[in-house]
Design an enzyme around this catalytic site. Structure first.
Site, PDB file in Angstrom:
ATOM      1  N   LYS A 199      46.353  35.060  43.454  1.00 36.22           N
ATOM      2  CA  LYS A 199      45.587  35.944  42.570  1.00 36.22           C
ATOM      3  C   LYS A 199      44.728  36.851  43.433  1.00 36.22           C
ATOM      4  CE  LYS A 199      42.278  36.016  38.745  1.00 36.22           C
ATOM      5  NZ  LYS A 199      41.489  35.203  37.805  1.00 36.22           N
ATOM      6  N   LYS A 252      49.521  37.389  40.550  1.00 31.49           N
ATOM      7  CA  LYS A 252      48.686  38.210  39.668  1.00 31.49           C
ATOM      8  C   LYS A 252      47.862  39.163  40.514  1.00 31.49           C
ATOM      9  CE  LYS A 252      44.958  37.556  36.253  1.00 31.49           C
ATOM     10  NZ  LYS A 252      44.169  36.537  35.524  1.00 31.49           N
TER      11      LYS A 252
END
Length: 329
Positions: A199, A252
């Site tokens: 992320k 992400k």
């Protein structure tokens, strides 16, 4: 010129679709659902056209709307009725997620995924418990190890409510191992973990933070989310989560990190997920509103690129619209 090889032969109608290397299906998608414990009516999310924050009492209706499009999986995000420094509403038995998940799993056939994070629930907007560092100029930072206990408590509360998968998005070191251990100890050995293993500290999260009222009250999240410049670090992060028991590996954001998705797909044999985040959605919607792009076409093309890069599962705000446009199986 030797024209015996003519790739255009296979681009004609009738054969073009048959030789398509990558296809989309409604089963590829996870649709986000935003629930708000502070409202009795649906609240449009201005920066995410077509999406709303929905009262908990309408959670089942909202999920049924998703299911009607052919999408089978939803991920639930919540806005709590109150926030505090420890994010205690995140694991409350009567919390927004816990209440909604009980209703959704009882009344629908949706596959329900929950987000184990704290930024929506803390009054400071950070993904964990704060501590003061002992420097000449003391400052507050997120305490990694103290946060693990809270994350485990949240995950168990979600499983108690009926969540069928938990996703971890705080980028806390050791989070997968701590939560796997806690779930197993509470009898939830069969609950899979989808870890947001890579992320990035991205500028594309803005609309989501508006939707969940989750902006940091001070500083930013660069000390625990990844540097957008790094790929090798992502592979280390993913490998650690695999060792600790992650079942699905998420990258992400998606569109700016297709190379990372592809690298994870090549290196690991786990299912790979990608989060087509709110800013990626909003910028295409904005261009469509200006008349600069065709939203349906660019949505399909961008999500197709995510799957082509190697994602098996795609969490996207386009899920419902795309699923409705696909041929029914």
């Amino acid at each position: 010129m030797d024209l015996r090889q003519r790739p255009r032969r296979l681009r004609r109608d009738g054969i073009r679709a048959s030789v398509s290397e990558t296809t989309l299906s409604a089963s590829d998608f996870i649709a986000p659902v935003f629930l708000d414990a502070t409202t009795d009516e649906r609240v449009p999310i201005e920066s995410m056209p077509g999406h709303e924050r929905v009262p908990v009492a309408e959670a089942v209706d909202r999920v049924r709307e998703v299911l009607e499009t052919g999408v089978e999986s939803v991920i639930i995000f919540g806005v709590p009725k109150s926030k505090d420094s420890t994010g205690s509403r995140a694991w409350a038995d009567d919390g927004v997620i816990q209440r909604a998940v009980r209703d959704i799993t009882r009344e629908t056939d949706a596959f329900v995924i929950t987000d184990v994070c704290m930024c929506e629930y803390t009054d400071h907007g950070h993904c964990g418990i704060l501590e003061e560092t002992a420097h000449e100029s003391p400052t507050l930072t997120v305490a990694n190890d103290a946060t693990l206990d809270r994350l485990a408590q949240i995950a168990v509360s979600h499983a108690d409510a009926g969540a069928q998968m938990v996703t971890l998005s705080s980028m806390t070191d050791g989070m997968v191992g701590a939560i796997r251990t806690s779930l197993d100890e509470h009898g939830y050995e069969d609950i899979p973990i989808m870890s947001t293993a890579a992320k990035y500290e991205s500028a594309f999260y803005g609309p989501f933070r508006e939707a969940t009222e989750g902006d940091p009250a001070f500083s930013d999240r660069r000390h625990y989310q990844m540097n957008p410049a790094n790929t090798r670090e992502a592979m280390r992060e993913v490998a650690l989560d695999v060792e600790q028991g992650a079942d699905v590996l998420m990258v992400k954001p998606a569109l700016a990190y297709l190379d990372v998705i592809q690298a994870v797909r090549k290196e690991f044999d786990h299912p790979v997920a990608a989060y087509n985040v709110s800013g990626e959605y909003a910028m295409l919607c904005a261009a469509d509103e200006k008349g600069w792009l065709d939203l349906d076409a660019v949505a399909r093309e961008s999500v197709l690129s995510i799957k082509r890069a190697g994602a098996d599962l795609i969490l996207t705000y386009f899920a419902e619209a795309l699923a409705e446009s696909l041929p029914k199986e």
